[in-house]
Motif scaffolding. Sequence first.
Motif, PDB file in Angstrom:
ATOM      1  N   GLY A 122       2.077   2.012   9.889  1.00  0.00           N
ATOM      2  CA  GLY A 122       2.155   0.877   8.962  1.00  0.00           C
ATOM      3  C   GLY A 122       3.497   0.170   9.021  1.00  0.00           C
ATOM      4  O   GLY A 122       3.583  -1.049   9.201  1.00  0.00           O
ATOM      5  N   LEU A 123       4.577   0.938   8.886  1.00  0.00           N
ATOM      6  CA  LEU A 123       5.902   0.317   8.864  1.00  0.00           C
ATOM      7  C   LEU A 123       6.352  -0.081  10.266  1.00  0.00           C
ATOM      8  O   LEU A 123       7.051  -1.074  10.433  1.00  0.00           O
ATOM      9  N   ALA A 124       5.950   0.704  11.282  1.00  0.00           N
ATOM     10  CA  ALA A 124       6.320   0.336  12.659  1.00  0.00           C
ATOM     11  C   ALA A 124       5.706  -1.016  13.003  1.00  0.00           C
ATOM     12  O   ALA A 124       6.352  -1.877  13.606  1.00  0.00           O
ATOM     13  N   VAL A 170       0.849  -1.208   0.000  1.00  0.00           N
ATOM     14  CA  VAL A 170       0.000   0.000   0.000  1.00  0.00           C
ATOM     15  C   VAL A 170       0.877   1.248   0.000  1.00  0.00           C
ATOM     16  O   VAL A 170       0.635   2.201  -0.752  1.00  0.00           O
ATOM     17  N   ASN A 171       1.933   1.255   0.818  1.00  0.00           N
ATOM     18  CA  ASN A 171       2.847   2.406   0.833  1.00  0.00           C
ATOM     19  C   ASN A 171       3.431   2.661  -0.550  1.00  0.00           C
ATOM     20  O   ASN A 171       3.523   3.805  -0.997  1.00  0.00           O
ATOM     21  N   ALA A 172       3.854   1.555  -1.215  1.00  0.00           N
ATOM     22  CA  ALA A 172       4.482   1.700  -2.532  1.00  0.00           C
ATOM     23  C   ALA A 172       3.472   2.299  -3.517  1.00  0.00           C
ATOM     24  O   ALA A 172       3.795   3.220  -4.276  1.00  0.00           O
ATOM     25  N   PHE A 191       5.723   8.088  12.726  1.00  0.00           N
ATOM     26  CA  PHE A 191       6.366   8.933  11.726  1.00  0.00           C
ATOM     27  C   PHE A 191       5.583   8.833  10.422  1.00  0.00           C
ATOM     28  O   PHE A 191       5.381   7.750   9.874  1.00  0.00           O
ATOM     29  N   THR A 192       5.123   9.975   9.933  1.00  0.00           N
ATOM     30  CA  THR A 192       4.399   9.975   8.667  1.00  0.00           C
ATOM     31  C   THR A 192       4.657  11.280   7.930  1.00  0.00           C
ATOM     32  O   THR A 192       4.880  12.315   8.552  1.00  0.00           O
ATOM     33  N   THR A 193       4.656  11.191   6.586  1.00  0.00           N
ATOM     34  CA  THR A 193       4.748  12.425   5.803  1.00  0.00           C
ATOM     35  C   THR A 193       3.427  12.633   5.058  1.00  0.00           C
ATOM     36  O   THR A 193       3.333  13.494   4.192  1.00  0.00           O
ATOM     37  N   LYS A 194       2.435  11.789   5.398  1.00  0.00           N
ATOM     38  CA  LYS A 194       1.160  11.872   4.666  1.00  0.00           C
ATOM     39  C   LYS A 194       0.133  12.656   5.478  1.00  0.00           C
ATOM     40  O   LYS A 194       0.097  12.529   6.702  1.00  0.00           O
ATOM     41  N   ARG A 195      -0.707  13.361   4.779  1.00  0.00           N
ATOM     42  CA  ARG A 195      -1.724  14.158   5.461  1.00  0.00           C
ATOM     43  C   ARG A 195      -2.656  13.264   6.273  1.00  0.00           C
ATOM     44  O   ARG A 195      -3.017  13.572   7.392  1.00  0.00           O
TER      45      ARG A 195
HETATM   46  P1  ADP Z   1       1.919   6.041   6.914  1.00  0.00           P
HETATM   47  O1  ADP Z   1       1.701   5.255   5.657  1.00  0.00           O
HETATM   48  O2  ADP Z   1       0.698   6.154   7.771  1.00  0.00           O
HETATM   49  O3  ADP Z   1       2.579   7.374   6.712  1.00  0.00           O
HETATM   50  P2  ADP Z   1       4.021   4.150   7.429  1.00  0.00           P
HETATM   51  O4  ADP Z   1       4.665   3.733   8.715  1.00  0.00           O
HETATM   52  O5  ADP Z   1       3.472   3.064   6.590  1.00  0.00           O
HETATM   53  O6  ADP Z   1       2.932   5.208   7.837  1.00  0.00           O
HETATM   54  O7  ADP Z   1       5.072   4.952   6.569  1.00  0.00           O
HETATM   55  C1  ADP Z   1       5.851   5.961   7.184  1.00  0.00           C
HETATM   56  C2  ADP Z   1       6.422   6.903   6.143  1.00  0.00           C
HETATM   57  O8  ADP Z   1       7.436   6.225   5.398  1.00  0.00           O
HETATM   58  C3  ADP Z   1       5.457   7.408   5.111  1.00  0.00           C
HETATM   59  O9  ADP Z   1       4.694   8.516   5.588  1.00  0.00           O
HETATM   60  C4  ADP Z   1       6.409   7.808   3.993  1.00  0.00           C
HETATM   61  O10 ADP Z   1       7.006   9.067   4.256  1.00  0.00           O
HETATM   62  C5  ADP Z   1       7.519   6.798   4.091  1.00  0.00           C
HETATM   63  N1  ADP Z   1       7.378   5.694   3.100  1.00  0.00           N
HETATM   64  C6  ADP Z   1       6.958   4.439   3.322  1.00  0.00           C
HETATM   65  N2  ADP Z   1       6.978   3.705   2.189  1.00  0.00           N
HETATM   66  C7  ADP Z   1       7.412   4.517   1.214  1.00  0.00           C
HETATM   67  C8  ADP Z   1       7.652   4.350  -0.201  1.00  0.00           C
HETATM   68  N3  ADP Z   1       7.451   3.197  -0.826  1.00  0.00           N
HETATM   69  N4  ADP Z   1       8.132   5.437  -0.885  1.00  0.00           N
HETATM   70  C9  ADP Z   1       8.360   6.605  -0.258  1.00  0.00           C
HETATM   71  N5  ADP Z   1       8.145   6.829   1.060  1.00  0.00           N
HETATM   72  C10 ADP Z   1       7.687   5.800   1.782  1.00  0.00           C
END
Ligand code: ADP
Length: 364
Positions: A328-330, A271-273, A318-322
């Motif tokens: 997710g990654l943690a 989903v992140n990708a 940690f997130t860069t999304k609004r």
């Molecule tokens: P979220 O998706 O809620 O932001 P995640 O823990 O899944 O939380 O991801 C943390 C952050 O890692 C994202 O906000 C993004 O900045 C970065 N990230 C994760 N996967 C990718 C990716 N495939 N390409 C670029 N940035 C990514």
Amino acid sequence: MATMKAQKPDLERIREMSLYEAFRSSNDVMFYCDQDSNIIEVNPAFLRLYGYRREEVIGRNPRFLRSDHSTAELYKRMWEGMLDPVRGFWRGQIINKAKDGREIPMLLSITSIRDVDGRVVGFMAIGMDMTESLSLKTRVAQSEALANIGEMAAVVAHEIRNPLGSVVIAANQLASDTLSAGEKGMVMKLLRSESKRLSDVLAGFLAYARPPSLRLARVDLNALVTEVLAIAQSNRELIRHTRVSVSLNPGLRPCPMDSEQIRQVVWNIVVNALQAMDGYGKLTVTTGREPGWVFFRVRDTGPGISEAVLPEILKPFFTTKRQGTGLGLATADRIVKAHGGVIGVESRPADGAAFTVRLPWAEG
Ligand code: ADP
């Protein structure tokens, strides 16, 4: 001269006595075994800690102190260390069992004693009871966990406030009965999407907060990855114009994992990708194996991850999304670590990111 002769044995005797006194009065456990591992002498700290009387232990092999946690592998390494003519000792943490069955974590050091010809004539062991220091560690870990919960509560409150506010407003508007049919439809749609967001946020928090107790079974990683990709590809909003390329290693045999939790890991990374590519680009998913590992890799052609951000992305919140929660990654990292695996991230700015998840795989 006469006085000198009389003094020497005295000094030796004093030295021996003080050594024996040190042995007797030490607060740490000490015992001495002959070359056949029969206990010759133990100090009072030994008897106090393990709860035995002296006559119950003299002449016995110390293996009666073993707990269920002691593995054959541990004892093999212990003997290797002690009998190694250069090293001559073993030091490590073990869990012993007292007479009443109580388990005692010990830091144990065993040294082989050799005669002038280098033959092993006995073993001297010193053990420190680690119960106190381990419980201190647990307390520190608990207070860290509490701090984490506090941080989490703040984020949960923040994440929930907005959608909850929208839900309350929408409900009030519906109740006032002043809306046209078209407006009602829009408010209902908003209600549904905001409630879904609330439930997603809560599900995310729960997935992170619940410590992963693993239910291991032999799982076909290729099948699992294929299933997750099928779900992702059926989500039009997520996929849009993204191309998907899959290359699965047919030689993978089922390996032990918690399929539900690893499914979650694959999903979060996929989903992140897809979100990073925002509906365009190419998603490449591969599976494979390396000595000791089985892996899957998810590569995207999105904007990549900057060097400054890279060390942060596995951390909770940690997130860069609004609309992101940063969990997710943690969560993925926590699950993978619980499996004894690792997540590797490679990224070239403007050339996408690749996440590789390695899980231990003992062949044979
Ligand atoms: P979220 O998706 O809620 O932001 P995640 O823990 O899944 O939380 O991801 C943390 C952050 O890692 C994202 O906000 C993004 O900045 C970065 N990230 C994760 N996967 C990718 C990716 N495939 N390409 C670029 N940035 C990514």
